[in-house]
Scaffold this motif. Structure first.
Motif, short mmCIF file in Angstrom:
data_model
loop_
_atom_site.label_atom_id
_atom_site.label_comp_id
_atom_site.label_asym_id
_atom_site.label_seq_id
_atom_site.Cartn_x
_atom_site.Cartn_y
_atom_site.Cartn_z
N UNK A 82 2.88 11.41 -3.57
CA UNK A 82 4.09 12.06 -3.35
C UNK A 82 5.40 10.86 -3.37
N UNK A 83 6.18 11.16 -4.51
CA UNK A 83 7.20 10.31 -4.79
C UNK A 83 8.31 10.12 -3.57
N UNK A 84 8.24 11.51 -2.73
CA UNK A 84 9.37 11.40 -1.70
C UNK A 84 8.84 10.62 -0.38
N UNK B 162 1.03 -1.31 -0.06
CA UNK B 162 0.09 0.12 -0.05
C UNK B 162 0.91 1.07 0.04
N UNK B 163 0.40 2.28 -0.84
CA UNK B 163 1.21 3.56 -0.86
C UNK B 163 0.58 4.53 -0.18
N UNK B 164 1.47 5.56 0.54
CA UNK B 164 0.89 6.70 1.11
C UNK B 164 0.07 7.87 0.05
N UNK B 165 -0.93 8.18 0.64
CA UNK B 165 -1.71 9.22 0.00
C UNK B 165 -1.79 10.35 0.52
N UNK B 166 -1.63 11.68 -0.10
CA UNK B 166 -1.89 12.97 0.58
C UNK B 166 -3.25 13.13 0.95
N UNK B 167 -4.28 12.61 -0.06
CA UNK B 167 -5.72 13.04 0.16
C UNK B 167 -6.21 11.61 -0.37
N UNK B 168 -7.47 11.40 -0.14
CA UNK B 168 -8.16 10.28 -0.48
C UNK B 168 -8.76 10.52 -1.83
N UNK C 139 -3.46 16.54 -16.55
CA UNK C 139 -3.34 15.83 -15.44
C UNK C 139 -1.95 16.22 -14.64
N UNK C 140 -1.79 16.52 -13.46
CA UNK C 140 -0.71 16.75 -12.82
C UNK C 140 -0.30 15.41 -12.20
N UNK C 141 0.97 14.80 -12.76
CA UNK C 141 1.15 13.52 -12.20
C UNK C 141 2.06 13.22 -10.90
N UNK C 142 1.98 12.00 -10.38
CA UNK C 142 3.10 11.78 -9.21
C UNK C 142 4.14 12.78 -9.33
N UNK C 143 4.79 13.21 -7.96
CA UNK C 143 5.78 13.96 -7.67
C UNK C 143 5.86 14.41 -6.20
#
Length: 280
Positions: free
Chosen positions: A252-254, A1-7, A183-187
């Motif tokens: 977020x990639x970081x 599972x990855x971390x999301x900044x928002x759902x 679209x603004x992608x993962x970063x």
């Protein structure tokens, strides 16, 4: 599972043959493109480049990179021979890609340098740009059947490469920003992206009066936290992208070093992720 900044996000993770990648539902819904943003999983590279390094410039064995490109191509569904790779140097140079460019960087050497964005209206050409915290920008014009893909680090963002890309699409294809799905992608996210005062001042000057804490704020140590997602949202909205046509990542990639390559998280010991966009 990855971390999301928002759902809240219309981006989701798909996997084929052991190779996971992110896609945007809104771009898929146009039924005009194949696209994806890779993770670091599913490849053959070793060490700090493990596993799916997609760059020939990080010291990897070129045959590993070729195999990794073949794997991500197979997962997303494009032919690796259709690739046109970029030569990114944090400019706002956007290049018109034609049939003559097919295979550049993969089966023939790159003929161009200093290119951070590409546009095309040729079906079956796969635009590719590369990342390890910077922002991928996807553009699909469903009216004129054209696409664009740009790499936006802090220099590209403050110099508005997203707007430059749309202007080049208008010049080449007649694109109207109001029609474009973007679209603004993962970063890297704002919480992870600390910048110096000189960078902060450039953004405050360029984005005033919108340079509130959602864009940039100063910490007690005198450094600043910069939100590249918000900055690119401002750029694209001001360039004419409609709010309902704009998707913004929540990955977020970081924050996800096990899933994504991140220059900040790895202190530079990393491979590169890839963004891919092909007009069907």
């Amino acid at each position: 599972m990855w971390k999301k900044k928002t759902e809240k996000s219309n981006m989701y993770l798909r996997e084929k043959d052991g190779v996971p990648y992110f896609v945007f539902r809104s771009l898929e819904d146009t039924k005009l493109v194949r696209h994806g943003f890779s993770t670091r999983k599913g490849g053959v590279s070793k060490g700090h480049l493990a596993e799916l390094n997609l760059s020939f410039t990080r010291g990897d064995d070129p045959e590993n990179v070729r195999e990794n490109l073949r794997r991500i191509a197979g997962a997303i569904g494009f032919e690796p021979e259709s690739l046109v790779l970029s030569s990114q140097t944090h400019t706002t140079n956007v290049r018109l890609v034609t049939e003559a460019d097919r295979g550049e960087g993969y089966i023939v050497p790159l003929k161009h340098t200093d290119v951070d964005g590409m546009i095309t209206n040729v079906p079956g050409l796969t635009l590719a740009t590369f990342y390890a915290d910077c922002v991928p920008l996807f553009f699909v014009d469903p009216v004129h059947r054209a696409v664009g893909l740009s790499h936006s680090g802090w220099k590209g963002t403050v110099n508005r490469i997203g707007a430059v890309t749309l202007a080049r699409m208008k010049e080449a294809f007649g694109t109207r920003p109001g029609d474009v799905r973007a679209a603004i992608g993962p970063s890297i996210c704002q919480d992870c992206y600390e910048v110096s005062e000189d960078v902060a001042l450039e953004f405050k000057q360029e984005f005033s009066p919108q340079a509130d804490e959602r864009l940039i704020y100063r910490k007690k140590n005198g450094r600043y936290q910069l939100n590249l997602w918000r900055a690119n949202e401002i750029v694209l909205r001001e360039a004419g992208i409609r709010p309902r046509h704009l998707e913004i990542t929540n990955i977020c990639t970081c924050c996800n070093p096990e899933l994504m390559f991140s220059h900040r998280a790895s202190h530079g010991l990393r491979g590169n992720l890839g963004a891919f966009l092909e007009l069907i």
